[in-house]
Design an enzyme around this catalytic site. Sequence first.
Site, PDB file in Angstrom:
ATOM      1  N   TYR A 450      -8.021  31.307 118.376  1.00 31.71           N
ATOM      2  CA  TYR A 450      -9.082  31.168 119.380  1.00 31.71           C
ATOM      3  C   TYR A 450     -10.275  32.047 119.015  1.00 31.71           C
ATOM      4  O   TYR A 450     -11.337  31.574 118.706  1.00 31.71           O
ATOM      5  CB  TYR A 450      -8.539  31.502 120.763  1.00 31.71           C
ATOM      6  CG  TYR A 450      -9.523  31.207 121.873  1.00 31.71           C
ATOM      7  CD1 TYR A 450      -9.704  29.912 122.323  1.00 31.71           C
ATOM      8  CD2 TYR A 450     -10.283  32.220 122.462  1.00 31.71           C
ATOM      9  CE1 TYR A 450     -10.620  29.617 123.327  1.00 31.71           C
ATOM     10  CE2 TYR A 450     -11.199  31.937 123.469  1.00 31.71           C
ATOM     11  CZ  TYR A 450     -11.357  30.633 123.900  1.00 31.71           C
ATOM     12  OH  TYR A 450     -12.262  30.346 124.885  1.00 31.71           O
ATOM     13  N   SER A 531     -11.515  24.313 122.671  1.00 35.41           N
ATOM     14  CA  SER A 531     -12.676  24.935 123.306  1.00 35.41           C
ATOM     15  C   SER A 531     -13.401  25.824 122.290  1.00 35.41           C
ATOM     16  O   SER A 531     -13.828  25.332 121.254  1.00 35.41           O
ATOM     17  CB  SER A 531     -12.229  25.712 124.542  1.00 35.41           C
ATOM     18  OG  SER A 531     -13.329  26.131 125.312  1.00 35.41           O
ATOM     19  N   ASP A 614     -14.440  16.505 131.286  1.00 38.38           N
ATOM     20  CA  ASP A 614     -14.656  17.923 130.975  1.00 38.38           C
ATOM     21  C   ASP A 614     -16.097  18.269 131.336  1.00 38.38           C
ATOM     22  O   ASP A 614     -17.036  17.854 130.658  1.00 38.38           O
ATOM     23  CB  ASP A 614     -14.401  18.181 129.490  1.00 38.38           C
ATOM     24  CG  ASP A 614     -14.446  19.659 129.142  1.00 38.38           C
ATOM     25  OD1 ASP A 614     -14.880  20.467 129.985  1.00 38.38           O
ATOM     26  OD2 ASP A 614     -14.031  20.020 128.025  1.00 38.38           O
ATOM     27  N   HIS A 646     -11.475  20.320 131.438  1.00 38.76           N
ATOM     28  CA  HIS A 646     -11.439  21.133 130.225  1.00 38.76           C
ATOM     29  C   HIS A 646     -10.008  21.334 129.726  1.00 38.76           C
ATOM     30  O   HIS A 646      -9.806  21.659 128.563  1.00 38.76           O
ATOM     31  CB  HIS A 646     -12.103  22.476 130.496  1.00 38.76           C
ATOM     32  CG  HIS A 646     -12.420  23.240 129.245  1.00 38.76           C
ATOM     33  ND1 HIS A 646     -13.166  22.690 128.216  1.00 38.76           N
ATOM     34  CD2 HIS A 646     -12.094  24.495 128.840  1.00 38.76           C
ATOM     35  CE1 HIS A 646     -13.286  23.580 127.242  1.00 38.76           C
ATOM     36  NE2 HIS A 646     -12.646  24.674 127.599  1.00 38.76           N
TER      37      HIS A 646
END
Length: 672
Positions: A450, A531, A614, A646
């Site tokens: 991430y 994301s 989203d 999302h």
Amino acid sequence: MIDAEKYLWLEDLDTPDVLEWVTARNAETTAGLAGERFARTRDAIREVLDSKDRIPYPRRRGDGFYYDFWTDADHPRGLWRRTTLERLRRDEPEWEVLFDVGALNRAEGGNWTWKRVDVLRPGYHRGLISLSRGGADAAVVREFDLGTRSFVDPADGGFTLPEAKSDVCWIDADHLLVATDFGPGSLTSSGYPRIVKRWRRGTPLSAAETVFEGGADDVLSSATYDPTPGYERGLVTRMVSFYRNEYRLYRPDGRLADIDVPEDAVIDMHREWLLVSPRSAWTAGGVTYPAGSLVAVDLEAFLAGGGEPALLFEPDERTSLRGWSWTRNHLLLATMSDVRTRLEIRTPAPGAWGREPVAGAGELDQVAVLDTEPGTDDAYLLSSEGFLDPVTLSLGEVGGDSTVLKRGPAFFGTDGMTVRQFFATSADGTRIPYFVAGGDGPGPTILYGYGGFEVTMSPSYSGLMGRGWLAHGGTYVLAGIRGGGEYGPAWHQAALRENRPRAFEDFAAVAADLVARGITTPRQLGILGGSNGGLLMGVMLTRYPELFGAVVARVPLLDMRRYTKLLAGKSWIAEYGDPDVAEDWAYLREFSPLQNVLPDRSYPPLLLLTSTRDDRVHPAHARKMKALLDDLGHRAGYYENVEGGHGGAADNEQAALLWALTFEFLWRELTP
């Protein structure tokens, strides 16, 4: 130079031509990945998600009940329910159903999904239920009567808010603090509320009294309220940017008082105490407290310009603060050392706070305080889990015993599997921690990362990863790259804005280290992220294609030239920079995935997964990347779920499909 302007039409959310394009791409992907193995994987994952043997994650309230939101095969949109501790201890607890989202959808012909509920304290007889259409961030809010199991009619004074990205909480039975869309000019440029109001029952929202008003270019304004007897007060937060906040104490008579702490600090209030955790060094009372520390001080004394701060936690190079939870009389402190969690109890006392450890779990497991009821007693719910160890839920009390309430089921066999931790060396010499779960290799491997917004990657149990990957001989790797919170604020700040490439270098270093250790090969190494992690995947694809055999990007951020113009994107300028500022675009364009695809370079196959609903990261990021790659002759699969927000999926059926697409794609690309 790539002409990205030609793909702007894909920013239209749901026009007929865009939906036709999406439908065609979805059909191509599902047809290409369909087959017996795909169906088995989808069904196995669905079985995990729908299992009635999963343990609940309840939240305790001062009325003696444990509340839980639950989904299974019979209730795909979920039930809000509650039970007592006595019943919770049983193998098969008896639950009292308060609200059924599926029943509401059938009655109204809607597609509501559960967001959250705020229960009135004290009394616990009313709740503010937030529901979204298809999983979006924007939600409607309706007052709910727990006694009658029904919404309170607005004609009878019930509180109701239309669809918006609202923030709402109870003051008392007849008053709310509300931040929502009050009409033109009431939202920030990021699309969030900038005005907080006090709303009295029986009056129109338009008559609500303004408590605070932030700026149009802020991220948002919000408020919370604590009704604890003797400590009644609220906290109004103005989020100027993602990491700069102004805090104001809201007193019951409506007065606001500035809380003079650094704008980059995180704060908390409990009874007489104010907690402050600064993201940069902070000097108070003649003492300098380091970034990432935790300091406690008497709130009223501090507001008056005094107080004697107590240092409760001081980080070092390898240890950081993970979080904290209050019981009525104690503070439960969670810390990490090389991404291994520890818990301790801190007790207010004259001169110095007391300290004692909380028994944890396995060496590489994740231990967390799941819930406390700080207004009632000193009990707490504790969860413990690891890559190969299902969740254990325990009930403890400060100064007393801890007992196991529930043990989660094992959804896959772990014979021959191990969990190990290693450290890779990044381009600038920094040690990057990562965990490896599975067999000894070399073999097909998923590397997940991430690296943003101070979010920590830590071990957890996933029946989905277990059944879809580990149980079939795959290896799973979790990387703690810079930009995250694994080593506190400095770890995050090291990869902000122009320093973002450090996160990418870290991830590439982990990939290379996995190969050097013989755990996998570039041909067998697949990467996965969503994301901000989707941005990471896009950069890995375009900057380090030779390191990987396949890439999966979920709800990804890929067009850094226009990200601030799409939905909530402007709120992330503090993280990435502003592409409309020449100096910022000079570095953003160097790694923005959409702008760095080349026609004559070889890339590993890519799978893009996103959601029409989203309303945080626009699906156009993934759409434009797919269209561009297609035009240049590169391989890219694409699937856009019509719901899900999302999170990508609005129910278990949708989640099972998305995970089955992911695993089938990776198995095909990473194995002969």
